[in-house]
Scaffold this motif. Structure first.
Motif, PDB file in Angstrom:
ATOM      1  N   THR A 397       0.848  -1.192   0.000  1.00 30.88           N
ATOM      2  CA  THR A 397       0.000   0.000   0.000  1.00 30.88           C
ATOM      3  C   THR A 397       0.883   1.242   0.000  1.00 30.88           C
ATOM      4  O   THR A 397       1.961   1.251   0.593  1.00 30.88           O
ATOM      5  CB  THR A 397      -0.929   0.014   1.229  1.00 30.88           C
ATOM      6  OG1 THR A 397      -1.734   1.191   1.201  1.00 30.88           O
ATOM      7  CG2 THR A 397      -0.134  -0.018   2.529  1.00 30.88           C
ATOM      8  N   ASP A 398       0.450   2.263  -0.741  1.00 29.20           N
ATOM      9  CA  ASP A 398       1.169   3.529  -0.791  1.00 29.20           C
ATOM     10  C   ASP A 398       0.164   4.623  -1.127  1.00 29.20           C
ATOM     11  O   ASP A 398      -1.062   4.421  -1.022  1.00 29.20           O
ATOM     12  CB  ASP A 398       2.309   3.475  -1.816  1.00 29.20           C
ATOM     13  CG  ASP A 398       1.841   2.981  -3.186  1.00 29.20           C
ATOM     14  OD1 ASP A 398       0.646   3.166  -3.500  1.00 29.20           O
ATOM     15  OD2 ASP A 398       2.653   2.403  -3.924  1.00 29.20           O
ATOM     16  N   ASP A 399       0.674   5.781  -1.526  1.00 22.09           N
ATOM     17  CA  ASP A 399      -0.207   6.909  -1.841  1.00 22.09           C
ATOM     18  C   ASP A 399      -1.105   6.625  -3.033  1.00 22.09           C
ATOM     19  O   ASP A 399      -2.170   7.239  -3.172  1.00 22.09           O
ATOM     20  CB  ASP A 399       0.624   8.166  -2.115  1.00 22.09           C
ATOM     21  CG  ASP A 399       1.391   8.615  -0.883  1.00 22.09           C
ATOM     22  OD1 ASP A 399       0.971   8.242   0.240  1.00 22.09           O
ATOM     23  OD2 ASP A 399       2.410   9.319  -1.036  1.00 22.09           O
ATOM     24  N   ARG A 400      -0.675   5.721  -3.924  1.00 21.13           N
ATOM     25  CA  ARG A 400      -1.474   5.413  -5.104  1.00 21.13           C
ATOM     26  C   ARG A 400      -2.582   4.419  -4.804  1.00 21.13           C
ATOM     27  O   ARG A 400      -3.442   4.201  -5.650  1.00 21.13           O
ATOM     28  CB  ARG A 400      -0.573   4.883  -6.203  1.00 21.13           C
ATOM     29  CG  ARG A 400       0.428   5.905  -6.741  1.00 21.13           C
ATOM     30  CD  ARG A 400       1.349   5.302  -7.763  1.00 21.13           C
ATOM     31  NE  ARG A 400       2.204   4.284  -7.159  1.00 21.13           N
ATOM     32  CZ  ARG A 400       3.116   3.576  -7.820  1.00 21.13           C
ATOM     33  NH1 ARG A 400       3.269   3.775  -9.120  1.00 21.13           N
ATOM     34  NH2 ARG A 400       3.860   2.694  -7.195  1.00 21.13           N
ATOM     35  N   GLY A 401      -2.583   3.778  -3.641  1.00 18.35           N
ATOM     36  CA  GLY A 401      -3.640   2.861  -3.272  1.00 18.35           C
ATOM     37  C   GLY A 401      -3.097   1.526  -2.799  1.00 18.35           C
ATOM     38  O   GLY A 401      -1.911   1.365  -2.467  1.00 18.35           O
ATOM     39  N   ARG A 403      -2.251  -2.387  -3.540  1.00 18.14           N
ATOM     40  CA  ARG A 403      -1.823  -3.161  -4.703  1.00 18.14           C
ATOM     41  C   ARG A 403      -1.602  -4.615  -4.293  1.00 18.14           C
ATOM     42  O   ARG A 403      -0.832  -4.903  -3.378  1.00 18.14           O
ATOM     43  CB  ARG A 403      -0.556  -2.559  -5.298  1.00 18.14           C
ATOM     44  CG  ARG A 403      -0.169  -3.167  -6.630  1.00 18.14           C
ATOM     45  CD  ARG A 403       0.924  -2.367  -7.333  1.00 18.14           C
ATOM     46  NE  ARG A 403       2.166  -2.337  -6.558  1.00 18.14           N
ATOM     47  CZ  ARG A 403       2.565  -1.311  -5.841  1.00 18.14           C
ATOM     48  NH1 ARG A 403       1.819  -0.219  -5.767  1.00 18.14           N
ATOM     49  NH2 ARG A 403       3.705  -1.348  -5.184  1.00 18.14           N
ATOM     50  N   THR A 469      -1.869  -7.931 -11.497  1.00 21.09           N
ATOM     51  CA  THR A 469      -1.780  -6.812 -10.559  1.00 21.09           C
ATOM     52  C   THR A 469      -3.167  -6.224 -10.365  1.00 21.09           C
ATOM     53  O   THR A 469      -3.805  -5.774 -11.325  1.00 21.09           O
ATOM     54  CB  THR A 469      -0.824  -5.726 -11.077  1.00 21.09           C
ATOM     55  OG1 THR A 469       0.466  -6.309 -11.298  1.00 21.09           O
ATOM     56  CG2 THR A 469      -0.700  -4.599 -10.064  1.00 21.09           C
ATOM     57  N   THR A 471      -5.218  -3.266  -8.377  1.00 21.20           N
ATOM     58  CA  THR A 471      -5.002  -1.984  -7.711  1.00 21.20           C
ATOM     59  C   THR A 471      -6.338  -1.420  -7.270  1.00 21.20           C
ATOM     60  O   THR A 471      -7.274  -1.313  -8.083  1.00 21.20           O
ATOM     61  CB  THR A 471      -4.297  -0.990  -8.644  1.00 21.20           C
ATOM     62  OG1 THR A 471      -3.087  -1.573  -9.118  1.00 21.20           O
ATOM     63  CG2 THR A 471      -3.966   0.296  -7.910  1.00 21.20           C
ATOM     64  N   PRO A 473      -8.248   1.931  -5.206  1.00 22.86           N
ATOM     65  CA  PRO A 473      -7.966   3.344  -4.899  1.00 22.86           C
ATOM     66  C   PRO A 473      -7.570   3.523  -3.451  1.00 22.86           C
ATOM     67  O   PRO A 473      -7.946   2.725  -2.581  1.00 22.86           O
ATOM     68  CB  PRO A 473      -9.290   4.054  -5.223  1.00 22.86           C
ATOM     69  CG  PRO A 473     -10.325   2.981  -5.151  1.00 22.86           C
ATOM     70  CD  PRO A 473      -9.644   1.714  -5.584  1.00 22.86           C
ATOM     71  N   PRO A 474      -6.806   4.588  -3.140  1.00 20.69           N
ATOM     72  CA  PRO A 474      -6.316   4.766  -1.765  1.00 20.69           C
ATOM     73  C   PRO A 474      -7.411   5.083  -0.768  1.00 20.69           C
ATOM     74  O   PRO A 474      -7.380   4.608   0.360  1.00 20.69           O
ATOM     75  CB  PRO A 474      -5.329   5.932  -1.883  1.00 20.69           C
ATOM     76  CG  PRO A 474      -5.749   6.648  -3.124  1.00 20.69           C
ATOM     77  CD  PRO A 474      -6.294   5.616  -4.043  1.00 20.69           C
TER      78      PRO A 474
END
Length: 483
Positions: A397-401, A403, A469, A471, A473-474
């Motif tokens: 997990t990061d700022d982009r959401g 994963r 992959t 993904t 949303p955050p």
């Protein structure tokens, strides 16, 4: 270099207008400069002819003139040049300075230039080393010598240069003003075309693949006789055809979706009955012939398979209809751990690996459906790779959401299948044998569930490296409105 070339139609028209004006200004400037210079030189030749070589004639006197034979400078313009040539060799040369004569030293080039002058009384331009450019004429003298009279070209050159400076300033200002006003005029003229471009861009951004599509309003057409009006009319006609086609496609999708949902719902009961009767017959305590038992076992297995297929079809039909999913906090780390444990139990000959962050990953969604996503991806990796394949499940997990990555080192997905791998009933084995995999709906369910959670799923595959992959949303998405 390419950056300097105008790309848009507006910049091209403006640049073309300014370029044409610049060429016109250049032509006018060259013509006026050449004409003025010719006119001034002709006036200079007339002055030379009118002077009748009086100053040059006075140079025929002795080298040391007395008061009676001093060179005549009366009425001569300042800078008038005079020279006397005897047998092709200059003997004397002088120039008028403040109504007096001043001797002029001549260089070798000056002597050669003076000696080469034709005796036609016409004006010719030469350059003297100490005086600059002169307009001179040569006439025969009384003592079989040649008399040369000249006037400086500096006033002519100064006038021409001043005209060039004035023209450069005027034409430069005209080009700047024309460029600004031309850009505004072109921008105003192309305003209907910008409306066409805006409408076309809105259509290009619409998701035309599936679902109901709201087409933009037609482009207002002011005058269909103009080129822009013809483009707008053609675009409106195309939008009408596209809108009608999309409406028919959407209606067909709805009919097919309702049919799949109704058929799946209606099939659940008879399929459950078949399974129940098969299980009941297999529990019979009395003797059952072996062939009949094998048939009952096959009936039970096929009914279970048909039951899963019906459930999958019903789920897809509900997701296609926009049925809202549950929106609750989900511990995605725990969900992945459980799914990997289940996959390890079913596929013990595969090597299962976990790559999880130190802190638990949470998101908002439908826990049961998310568990189905992870399970289907792991089942896909297990089914389509040979024993001994390493399957890695990575969660981050990061700022982009959020994963989720499912990675294996198996043979990979064939290139021709990759573009449609998330389609329904798409299978690597086109024979659709029961031993080659499931129903062909697993990855379709993955994409539908992920899309319902406002996420996306992608595939990258080559021999020895297959990566799914997912993904999300955050920020957790709020509950969807009822439909």
């Amino acid at each position: 270099m390419r950056r300097l070339v105008p790309r848009t139609l507006r910049s091209q028209l403006t640049a073309g207008l300014v370029t044409l004006l610049a060429l016109a200004c250049l032509a006018v400037g060259i013509t006026t400069v050449v004409a003025l210079e010719g006119f001034l030189v002709r006036r200079l030749d007339q002055q030379l002819s009118a002077s009748a070589g009086r100053f040059a004639v006075s140079l025929e006197h002795e080298a040391r003139p007395d008061s009676d034979n001093r060179p005549d400078t009366r009425g001569q313009a300042d800078g008038t040049f005079g020279a006397r040539l005897l047998h092709g060799t200059p003997t004397q040369a002088a120039v008028v300075r403040d109504q007096t004569d001043a001797r002029v030293p001549l260089s070798t080039e000056d002597r050669r230039a003076l000696a080469s002058l034709p005796l036609d009384g016409s004006g010719h331009s030469i350059r003297l080393a100490t005086l600059g450019r002169y307009r001179v004429n040569a006439v025969p003298g009384d003592d079989r010598d040649v008399l040369v009279t000249g006037l400086p070209l500096h006033p002519v050159e100064e006038t021409v240069h001043r005209l060039e400076a004035v023209e450069a300033a005027v034409f430069g200002g005209a080009l700047v003003v024309t460029g600004v006003l031309g850009a505004l005029w072109v921008r105003l003229s192309l305003r209907p075309l910008r409306r066409v471009t805006t409408t076309a861009a809105r259509v290009a951004e619409l998701p035309l693949a599936s679902g109901e599509v709201a087409m933009p309003e037609p482009v207002p057409v002011a005058d269909p006789r103009t080129e822009v009006g013809q483009v707008g009319t053609a675009l409106n006609r195309m939008l009408g055809h596209v809108g009608n086609a999309l409406e028919r496609r959407h209606a067909s999708e709805n009919r097919l979706r309702h049919f799949a949902a109704d058929a799946s719902h209606e099939l659940r009961t008879p399929v459950a009955n078949v399974r129940g009767h098969a299980e009941l017959a297999l529990r019979h305590n009395g003797p059952v012939p072996g062939e009949i038992r094998r048939s009952l076992e096959r009936i039970q297995a096929e009914s279970e398979r048909m039951s899963r297929l019906v459930d999958d079809l019903l789920l897809l039909a509900r997701l296609d209809a926009g049925r809202a999913l549950e929106r609750k906090p989900v511990d995605l780390t725990r969900l992945v751990l459980d799914a990997v444990e289940d996959a390890r139990a079913v596929g013990p000959r595969h090597r299962w690996r976990l790559d999880l962050p130190e802190t638990a990953v949470h998101m908002t969604g439908d826990e049961h459906r998310l568990q189905q996503v992870v399970g289907n991806l792991l089942a896909n990796a297990r089914t389509h790779t040979p024993p001994g394949t390493a399957v890695t499940v990575r969660l981050a997990t990061d700022d982009r959401g959020v994963r989720l990555v499912i990675l294996d080192d198996g043979p990979g997905v064939p290139r021709e299948i990759q573009p449609e791998v998330f389609g329904r009933f798409v299978r690597v084995d086109h024979s659709r044998s029961r031993t080659a995999g499931g129903t062909g709906l697993g990855l379709a369910i993955v994409e539908a569930v992920v899309t319902a959670h406002h996420g996306r799923v992608a595939l990258t595959s080559r021999p020895g490296h297959t990566e799914f992959t997912v993904t999300f949303p955050p920020a957790p998405s709020g509950p969807e409105p009822p439909r």
